[in-house]
Design a protein around this motif. Structure first.
Motif, PDB file in Angstrom:
ATOM      1  N   MET B   1       0.840  -1.208   0.000  1.00 42.27           N
ATOM      2  CA  MET B   1       0.000   0.000   0.000  1.00 42.27           C
ATOM      3  C   MET B   1       0.870   1.252   0.000  1.00 42.27           C
ATOM      4  O   MET B   1       1.848   1.328   0.724  1.00 42.27           O
ATOM      5  CB  MET B   1      -0.894  -0.009   1.256  1.00 42.27           C
ATOM      6  N   LEU B   2       0.517   2.215  -0.838  1.00 44.11           N
ATOM      7  CA  LEU B   2       1.258   3.480  -0.878  1.00 44.11           C
ATOM      8  C   LEU B   2       0.347   4.610  -0.399  1.00 44.11           C
ATOM      9  O   LEU B   2      -0.826   4.679  -0.769  1.00 44.11           O
ATOM     10  CB  LEU B   2       1.721   3.787  -2.307  1.00 44.11           C
ATOM     11  N   LYS B   3       0.932   5.484   0.402  1.00 48.21           N
ATOM     12  CA  LYS B   3       0.174   6.675   0.844  1.00 48.21           C
ATOM     13  C   LYS B   3       0.565   7.839  -0.057  1.00 48.21           C
ATOM     14  O   LYS B   3       1.744   8.206  -0.128  1.00 48.21           O
ATOM     15  CB  LYS B   3       0.555   7.022   2.290  1.00 48.21           C
ATOM     16  N   ILE B   4      -0.412   8.389  -0.715  1.00 49.49           N
ATOM     17  CA  ILE B   4      -0.147   9.492  -1.653  1.00 49.49           C
ATOM     18  C   ILE B   4      -0.830  10.768  -1.165  1.00 49.49           C
ATOM     19  O   ILE B   4      -2.046  10.777  -0.934  1.00 49.49           O
ATOM     20  CB  ILE B   4      -0.650   9.154  -3.065  1.00 49.49           C
ATOM     21  N   ALA B   5      -0.032  11.823  -0.998  1.00 49.79           N
ATOM     22  CA  ALA B   5      -0.592  13.118  -0.595  1.00 49.79           C
ATOM     23  C   ALA B   5      -0.818  13.970  -1.835  1.00 49.79           C
ATOM     24  O   ALA B   5       0.083  14.155  -2.648  1.00 49.79           O
ATOM     25  CB  ALA B   5       0.346  13.837   0.361  1.00 49.79           C
ATOM     26  N   MET B 190      -1.391  10.123 -23.625  1.00 54.92           N
ATOM     27  CA  MET B 190      -1.954   9.058 -22.787  1.00 54.92           C
ATOM     28  C   MET B 190      -2.022   7.748 -23.568  1.00 54.92           C
ATOM     29  O   MET B 190      -1.624   6.695 -23.098  1.00 54.92           O
ATOM     30  CB  MET B 190      -3.359   9.428 -22.299  1.00 54.92           C
ATOM     31  N   GLN B 191      -2.568   7.871 -24.756  1.00 51.01           N
ATOM     32  CA  GLN B 191      -2.702   6.705 -25.624  1.00 51.01           C
ATOM     33  C   GLN B 191      -1.338   6.053 -25.856  1.00 51.01           C
ATOM     34  O   GLN B 191      -1.172   4.833 -25.740  1.00 51.01           O
ATOM     35  CB  GLN B 191      -3.274   7.180 -26.961  1.00 51.01           C
ATOM     36  N   TYR B 192      -0.349   6.887 -26.188  1.00 51.16           N
ATOM     37  CA  TYR B 192       0.969   6.366 -26.491  1.00 51.16           C
ATOM     38  C   TYR B 192       1.585   5.650 -25.292  1.00 51.16           C
ATOM     39  O   TYR B 192       2.118   4.538 -25.415  1.00 51.16           O
ATOM     40  CB  TYR B 192       1.911   7.472 -26.987  1.00 51.16           C
ATOM     41  N   LEU B 193       1.491   6.292 -24.123  1.00 45.11           N
ATOM     42  CA  LEU B 193       2.053   5.680 -22.913  1.00 45.11           C
ATOM     43  C   LEU B 193       1.372   4.341 -22.632  1.00 45.11           C
ATOM     44  O   LEU B 193       2.021   3.339 -22.325  1.00 45.11           O
ATOM     45  CB  LEU B 193       1.874   6.622 -21.711  1.00 45.11           C
ATOM     46  N   HIS B 194       0.066   4.355 -22.734  1.00 45.64           N
ATOM     47  CA  HIS B 194      -0.702   3.131 -22.473  1.00 45.64           C
ATOM     48  C   HIS B 194      -0.359   2.020 -23.469  1.00 45.64           C
ATOM     49  O   HIS B 194      -0.203   0.857 -23.092  1.00 45.64           O
ATOM     50  CB  HIS B 194      -2.199   3.436 -22.520  1.00 45.64           C
ATOM     51  N   ASP B 195      -0.217   2.378 -24.724  1.00 51.00           N
ATOM     52  CA  ASP B 195       0.003   1.356 -25.759  1.00 51.00           C
ATOM     53  C   ASP B 195       1.393   0.727 -25.674  1.00 51.00           C
ATOM     54  O   ASP B 195       1.599  -0.390 -26.143  1.00 51.00           O
ATOM     55  CB  ASP B 195      -0.182   1.958 -27.159  1.00 51.00           C
ATOM     56  N   ASN B 196       2.360   1.477 -25.102  1.00 53.59           N
ATOM     57  CA  ASN B 196       3.743   1.017 -25.162  1.00 53.59           C
ATOM     58  C   ASN B 196       4.336   0.553 -23.839  1.00 53.59           C
ATOM     59  O   ASN B 196       5.418  -0.035 -23.831  1.00 53.59           O
ATOM     60  CB  ASN B 196       4.636   2.121 -25.740  1.00 53.59           C
ATOM     61  N   TYR B 197       3.675   0.847 -22.730  1.00 53.52           N
ATOM     62  CA  TYR B 197       4.247   0.476 -21.429  1.00 53.52           C
ATOM     63  C   TYR B 197       3.150  -0.022 -20.501  1.00 53.52           C
ATOM     64  O   TYR B 197       2.042   0.513 -20.516  1.00 53.52           O
ATOM     65  CB  TYR B 197       4.903   1.702 -20.768  1.00 53.52           C
ATOM     66  N   PRO B 198       3.469  -0.995 -19.645  1.00 50.48           N
ATOM     67  CA  PRO B 198       2.538  -1.298 -18.557  1.00 50.48           C
ATOM     68  C   PRO B 198       2.624  -0.168 -17.537  1.00 50.48           C
ATOM     69  O   PRO B 198       3.720   0.256 -17.177  1.00 50.48           O
ATOM     70  CB  PRO B 198       3.080  -2.604 -17.977  1.00 50.48           C
ATOM     71  N   LEU B 199       1.490   0.363 -17.124  1.00 48.69           N
ATOM     72  CA  LEU B 199       1.494   1.511 -16.208  1.00 48.69           C
ATOM     73  C   LEU B 199       0.718   1.174 -14.951  1.00 48.69           C
ATOM     74  O   LEU B 199      -0.283   0.454 -15.000  1.00 48.69           O
ATOM     75  CB  LEU B 199       0.808   2.713 -16.859  1.00 48.69           C
ATOM     76  N   ASP B 200       1.149   1.736 -13.812  1.00 48.29           N
ATOM     77  CA  ASP B 200       0.393   1.583 -12.573  1.00 48.29           C
ATOM     78  C   ASP B 200      -0.583   2.732 -12.356  1.00 48.29           C
ATOM     79  O   ASP B 200      -1.638   2.560 -11.762  1.00 48.29           O
ATOM     80  CB  ASP B 200       1.352   1.501 -11.386  1.00 48.29           C
ATOM     81  N   VAL B 201      -0.181   3.909 -12.829  1.00 43.61           N
ATOM     82  CA  VAL B 201      -1.033   5.075 -12.583  1.00 43.61           C
ATOM     83  C   VAL B 201      -0.606   6.220 -13.506  1.00 43.61           C
ATOM     84  O   VAL B 201       0.575   6.339 -13.846  1.00 43.61           O
ATOM     85  CB  VAL B 201      -0.945   5.495 -11.090  1.00 43.61           C
ATOM     86  N   PHE B 202      -1.581   7.010 -13.915  1.00 45.26           N
ATOM     87  CA  PHE B 202      -1.274   8.296 -14.554  1.00 45.26           C
ATOM     88  C   PHE B 202      -1.233   9.367 -13.467  1.00 45.26           C
ATOM     89  O   PHE B 202      -2.086   9.375 -12.570  1.00 45.26           O
ATOM     90  CB  PHE B 202      -2.369   8.710 -15.547  1.00 45.26           C
ATOM     91  N   ILE B 203      -0.279  10.267 -13.550  1.00 46.26           N
ATOM     92  CA  ILE B 203      -0.324  11.444 -12.673  1.00 46.26           C
ATOM     93  C   ILE B 203      -0.333  12.685 -13.543  1.00 46.26           C
ATOM     94  O   ILE B 203       0.612  12.945 -14.287  1.00 46.26           O
ATOM     95  CB  ILE B 203       0.843  11.458 -11.662  1.00 46.26           C
ATOM     96  N   ASP B 279      -4.884   6.330   0.173  1.00 46.86           N
ATOM     97  CA  ASP B 279      -4.214   5.026   0.155  1.00 46.86           C
ATOM     98  C   ASP B 279      -4.397   4.392  -1.218  1.00 46.86           C
ATOM     99  O   ASP B 279      -5.518   4.286  -1.715  1.00 46.86           O
ATOM    100  CB  ASP B 279      -4.808   4.099   1.232  1.00 46.86           C
ATOM    101  N   PHE B 280      -3.287   3.970  -1.777  1.00 40.26           N
ATOM    102  CA  PHE B 280      -3.332   3.384  -3.115  1.00 40.26           C
ATOM    103  C   PHE B 280      -2.704   1.998  -3.073  1.00 40.26           C
ATOM    104  O   PHE B 280      -1.555   1.839  -2.634  1.00 40.26           O
ATOM    105  CB  PHE B 280      -2.558   4.284  -4.092  1.00 40.26           C
ATOM    106  N   ASP B 281      -3.461   1.005  -3.479  1.00 37.68           N
ATOM    107  CA  ASP B 281      -2.946  -0.361  -3.528  1.00 37.68           C
ATOM    108  C   ASP B 281      -2.257  -0.540  -4.890  1.00 37.68           C
ATOM    109  O   ASP B 281      -2.919  -0.643  -5.915  1.00 37.68           O
ATOM    110  CB  ASP B 281      -4.103  -1.343  -3.349  1.00 37.68           C
ATOM    111  N   GLU B 282      -0.932  -0.550  -4.846  1.00 32.37           N
ATOM    112  CA  GLU B 282      -0.180  -0.531  -6.102  1.00 32.37           C
ATOM    113  C   GLU B 282      -0.204  -1.879  -6.810  1.00 32.37           C
ATOM    114  O   GLU B 282       0.148  -1.955  -7.995  1.00 32.37           O
ATOM    115  CB  GLU B 282       1.265  -0.054  -5.876  1.00 32.37           C
ATOM    116  N   THR B 283      -0.626  -2.931  -6.090  1.00 30.00           N
ATOM    117  CA  THR B 283      -0.679  -4.239  -6.767  1.00 30.00           C
ATOM    118  C   THR B 283      -1.998  -4.404  -7.527  1.00 30.00           C
ATOM    119  O   THR B 283      -2.022  -4.832  -8.678  1.00 30.00           O
ATOM    120  CB  THR B 283      -0.484  -5.388  -5.760  1.00 30.00           C
ATOM    121  N   SER B 284      -3.091  -3.987  -6.882  1.00 26.80           N
ATOM    122  CA  SER B 284      -4.384  -4.110  -7.585  1.00 26.80           C
ATOM    123  C   SER B 284      -4.738  -2.836  -8.351  1.00 26.80           C
ATOM    124  O   SER B 284      -5.787  -2.767  -8.993  1.00 26.80           O
ATOM    125  CB  SER B 284      -5.491  -4.407  -6.562  1.00 26.80           C
TER     126      SER B 284
END
Lengths: 632, 632
Positions: B1-5, B190-203, B279-284
């Motif tokens: 779990m990650l805590k993000i402010a 966004m499209q490009y990042l998504h198409d070319n890399y596995p991502l956990d989150v957009f910021i 709280d962000f669950d980085e695995t799910s």
């Protein structure tokens, strides 16, 4: 031999119908003279500075339609002209129509695009997005087009090749305005065209405003590029005026032909329309005749011509023929009056002197002298009674709260100064202008504007601020030029040139005692100029650094010794902060509501120098250096 | 779990010192809460709308220096923040410093750039150059960088990968503001990042002003993209106000976290700073807690909150606490007074009624009622004596030419109307404001502003035009909202809501006879809106086409039947041309000198809707259609 007509046209922004009528007239004249080619300026149909009219599809359609009409006239002549091109196939990223700033070449009723381009026109490659320019807001550049198509720009840019009925051929390197000023751009259109194709001539169509010293600078730079490529060039710019609200620009034209060595062969007159016809030997790549160059003049002559042309054109466009000027006897109003007098019949000018008890008989006499020198209408309407009335009304009107009296509003001496200034402009001049059938002027200079040393709705008001882009020393130079060269007699009274500048708004500003403005022009003119006009703009941090190094005078170009003006570092810093606080603070609020400025400098307040209303800021380095200097 | 402010900060443009102090405070709070990550808005150090301060190298150096200070704080937390990045290796095409709008990520005292980028920061890819935005004037985009290096943008854009001391990793798709609104852009980050890399989150870090209806629109669009990519997202926007001179924008914040299905999981409050910890669950890839959404409100509530926040912030920033309002008894001044009364203590408000002989006792009573409802200061200062004084002075002051008398200036009834309006603002209100220790307001609405139905230096004057971006029907809605919801009692007098709007400046504007303004608001509000606010702006050509088709009401969204208002085509056309002439003509001249506007619409006059002072133009198609209609 090819006969080329160079049409230095007065382009009226926002009036395609009128522009096309002028173009048609030029085309028929050029046909009569058996010209092979006629070249018009950039965006000669729509104009350039038209603000967000670029977002009106009706307007764009109208201009495209007029472009078709010009095309239809290319039966016996090849026509180069600038127009907006609309891409119907897709929208811009922001959802608006996609448009190009394009050079069209029409021959035998057809548009001829660059050899390798899929478009039947040349698209402007380099987009100015500095100063008053916002090209990217409106136009998609050739570079963007190439990026979208996953091409490099080299794939899109190529020459336009023409064949004439006499068998001559001409391979033209097409350029639009900025495309030739490619010094810092990573992609250089002229260089690329030269390196990849044999060329007979560059043709640059422009829509480029006058800036002090620019004509000479352009000749030098353009000439240098051409000489290096060994290709002759035509440069066709427009005349007229265009504006973006706050800034009114004159367009000097100064179109011309350059030999392949880069020398200026022919130059059209400044600020005048001309249809120049040049003989070009397409085999030797030489302009044959005629040959002409404008005499080079001193700066103040350029200032005067630009202002006269700007005022005249602005008034014509707005349908105005009469002006009212408030005249104090001081230099700024006298120079403005003389400027208008050099343009308008004296019957169309009314000078109004509006004294209070603080105005000396010296300045009142100077105001009267000025009117006599011009021979225009003159009247005196004092502001004292109005001030008394306001005092009385404020004294007698109770402040009420829920019906209970809670005292009165008290007017201080400072408030009364501003009351007088506003009374002059907003009450007297505005009404006088309406009754006279004209408008009233703002006589501000750039030093005052920089720090807001003027009253909003008072001396800051007017239909146009003709001299607000002139530093005080330029105002004095213009006064002398008007007397010595334009009128060749004393119109601006010598007394107005000689007295110390003063607002005469309170007892502490007694001009007969030499009590003048708080601005020390021989220093502050140059300090403010560094803060305002330098390309890499200067803040107190850099000023203080230069002061500490002892290089300030040289850096800002002033001739007084700063240490003579300010005996201590503290005095210097106090003065610096006093003006910075105003320049970057309250003066911005005043400029937001100021009249349009006739812009002549390399950075003019308004759309050229864009400002947010913020708190004045001092950098950390400034604060540290200040402490060091104060502790010494 | 990650805590993000998520730091929804009030960013003060032009004040990096203050912004960095706020950031330091947030960082230490987030550290206390054991957050892994803290995210600040775009350009959180320099601010965004700062005009040409971007051309001051001293300012840029200061911001870069402060960025280093934030980097040094990243020992126990990973910090995302926006700042300007300065490229020292080369200049811009125009000779100025080359700058990027950048997202910096600092961890363990180091900046971490995108995986494949040569830069230690992410560079904003898509650049808005529409409405109030001029990104290209100041910043070089990732697309330009790639083109210069002969790379495609795909070579430069890539994720930022983070590892935490607990062993967690996070692969972030970095985005700055516009990068997520890529609908019409050829390159879609966004499209490009998504198409070319596995991502956990957009910021996405943003610095995005409030516009009516925008928050909902953004949630809908952003949510749609996210859902389609199946990647959760954080959006961090700032609060506060920023301006570009003519336009003052409020920043609503509305930062939030979106689940991977695109649903809004958490939303920060509007117009309030907040340090939200999620709280962000980085695995799910799931935001766990907390969960919160703002209630959706009707349009008038959003208008009211934005105006209240804007006025309060603008006054605070300028160090102002007191206002004077001229009140006529009409709706516009009453709504403005009530708005200010909802923000300031009643002791800080002074209402001034300034009647002439043309003002009815009905409106004078309404002005008094308004003051009583608010409980603020009130005074009455008539303008009649001043008008009489001006009449007398003009009658008695001879026009002289070379010493000879040549008659007098004559004041017409129309001139006297404007004299009264200017007397109110420039003489009385300006002096009253100075004596009261405050400023005076401009109470214009957008319909009036559109066609310049106001007097320059008169009712057009003031320190701020708080309601000048509201159409008349929105002013009425705001009146009711203020009474019903904000005050929950009658503050805006019902009589002011009920009477017909009138300027009461001459005998022909007798409100007691129902003689009101020439503007028919239920039609003209919508006509002007179509001309001003439509993305593809409408001119008389399109209006007349719709009229001829019978679709005008539907197209412009008005509820009156146009044929009821104008019995004939001629009447319709006369009216259309009357207002177009003003809207695109003299009203522009007035707007150049108008006060700053609190901007809430999708197109607000000023830097958002940029205008040149030109002659009104009618297209050829318009002229043809007009003839057809008139001949029928």
């Amino acid at each position: 031999m090819l006969k080329i007509a160079l049409a230095q046209l007065n382009v009226h922004p926002g009036d395609p119908r009128r522009n096309v009528q002028s173009m048609e007239r030029c085309i028929s004249q050029a046909k009569e003279q058996h010209c092979h080619i006629i070249v018009f300026p950039e965006l000669s149909i729509p104009g350039y500075l038209i603000g967000d009219i670029w977002d009106q599809p009706d307007y764009i359609r109208e201009c495209v339609h007029f472009g078709e009409r010009i095309r239809a006239l290319s039966d016996r002549i090849t026509i180069f002209f600038g127009n907006v091109a609309c891409d119907e196939t897709r929208l811009n990223p922001d959802g608006r129509q996609r448009k190009y700033n394009a050079l069209f070449v029409a021959q035998n009723g057809q548009f001829i695009g660059p050899e390798r381009s899929p478009y039947p026109y040349y698209i402007k490659t380099l987009m100015p997005n500095y100063r008053e320019f916002s090209d990217t807001r409106y136009f998609t550049s050739l570079l963007q087009v190439s990026q979208e198509r996953h091409l490099f720009p080299e794939d899109l840019i190529s020459p336009i090749t023409l064949t004439f009925s006499g068998g001559q051929t001409l391979r033209v390197g097409p350029l639009i305005c900025e495309d030739s000023w490619d010094d810092n751009y990573p992609f250089k259109p002229m260089q690329y065209l030269h390196d990849n194709y044999p060329l007979d001539v560059f043709i640059n169509i422009s829509n480029s405003p006058f800036t002090l010293g620019k004509t000479q600078r352009r000749h030098r730079l353009f000439g240098k590029s051409i000489g290096q490529f060994n290709v002759p060039a035509l440069y066709v710019n427009c005349t007229g005026i265009q504006n973006n609200g706050k800034n009114i620009y004159t367009f000097d034209g100064a179109s011309g032909a350059y030999g392949k060595d880069g020398s200026l062969h022919y130059e059209c007159p400044l600020f005048h329309e001309e249809l120049a016809i040049l003989d070009f030997d397409e085999t030797s790549h030489t302009f044959v005749s005629p040959q002409k160059q404008n005499p080079q003049e001193e700066e103040v002559a350029d200032i005067c011509h630009s202002l006269q042309y700007g005022i005249r054109s602005f008034m014509e466009n707005a349908g105005l023929s009469k002006v009212v000027l408030g005249v104090s006897g001081g230099i700024d109003s006298a120079v403005n009056a003389a400027l208008y007098a050099s343009i308008l019949p004296k019957e169309n000018i009314l000078l109004v002197n509006m004294p209070s008890v603080y105005n000396s008989s010296m300045t009142k006499d100077l105001a009267q002298q000025l009117a006599d020198h011009i021979g225009c209408y003159y009247t005196v309407i004092p502001v004292q009674d109005s001030l008394e009335l306001t005092r009385k009304q404020f004294r007698e009107a109770p402040l009420l709260q829920n019906g209970e009296e809670k005292g009165h509003l008290a007017l201080t001496s400072f408030i009364e100064e501003n009351i007088q200034a506003r009374d002059r402009s907003s009450r007297i001049l505005a009404a006088a202008a309406a009754a006279f059938g004209g408008v009233f002027t703002c006589n501000a200079n750039k030093a005052e504007s920089s720090v807001g040393y003027a009253t909003l709705y008072g001396d800051h008001a007017g239909f146009l601020a003709a001299t607000a882009d002139l530093w005080k020393h330029q105002v004095y130079a213009l006064a002398r030029y008007l007397n010595d060269v334009v009128f060749q007699r004393e119109v601006v009274p010598q007394g107005s040139i000689d007295i110390v500048p003063s607002a005469e708004l309170s007892a502490s500003q007694d001009i007969t005692k030499g009590q003048g403005d708080p601005i020390v022009y021989p220093y502050h003119d140059y300090l403010f100029r560094a803060m305002v006009e330098r390309w890499q703009r200067v803040t107190p941090e850099t000023i203080l650094t230069w002061y500490a190094e002892g290089t300030l005078e040289k850096q800002i170009g002033c001739s007084v010794n700063v240490r003579d003006v300010f005996p201590t570092a503290k005095a210097f810093i106090d003065d610096l902060e006093r003006w910075w606080r105003l320049l970057s603070g309250f003066a911005v609020a005043k400029r937001i509501q100021s009249p349009p400025v006739l812009s002549i400098s390399r950075r003019s307040f308004g759309y050229d120098l864009r400002e947010a209303q913020l708190k004045p800021y001092y950098t950390t380095r400034y604060e540290e250096l200040k402490q060091t200097l104060l502790n010494q």
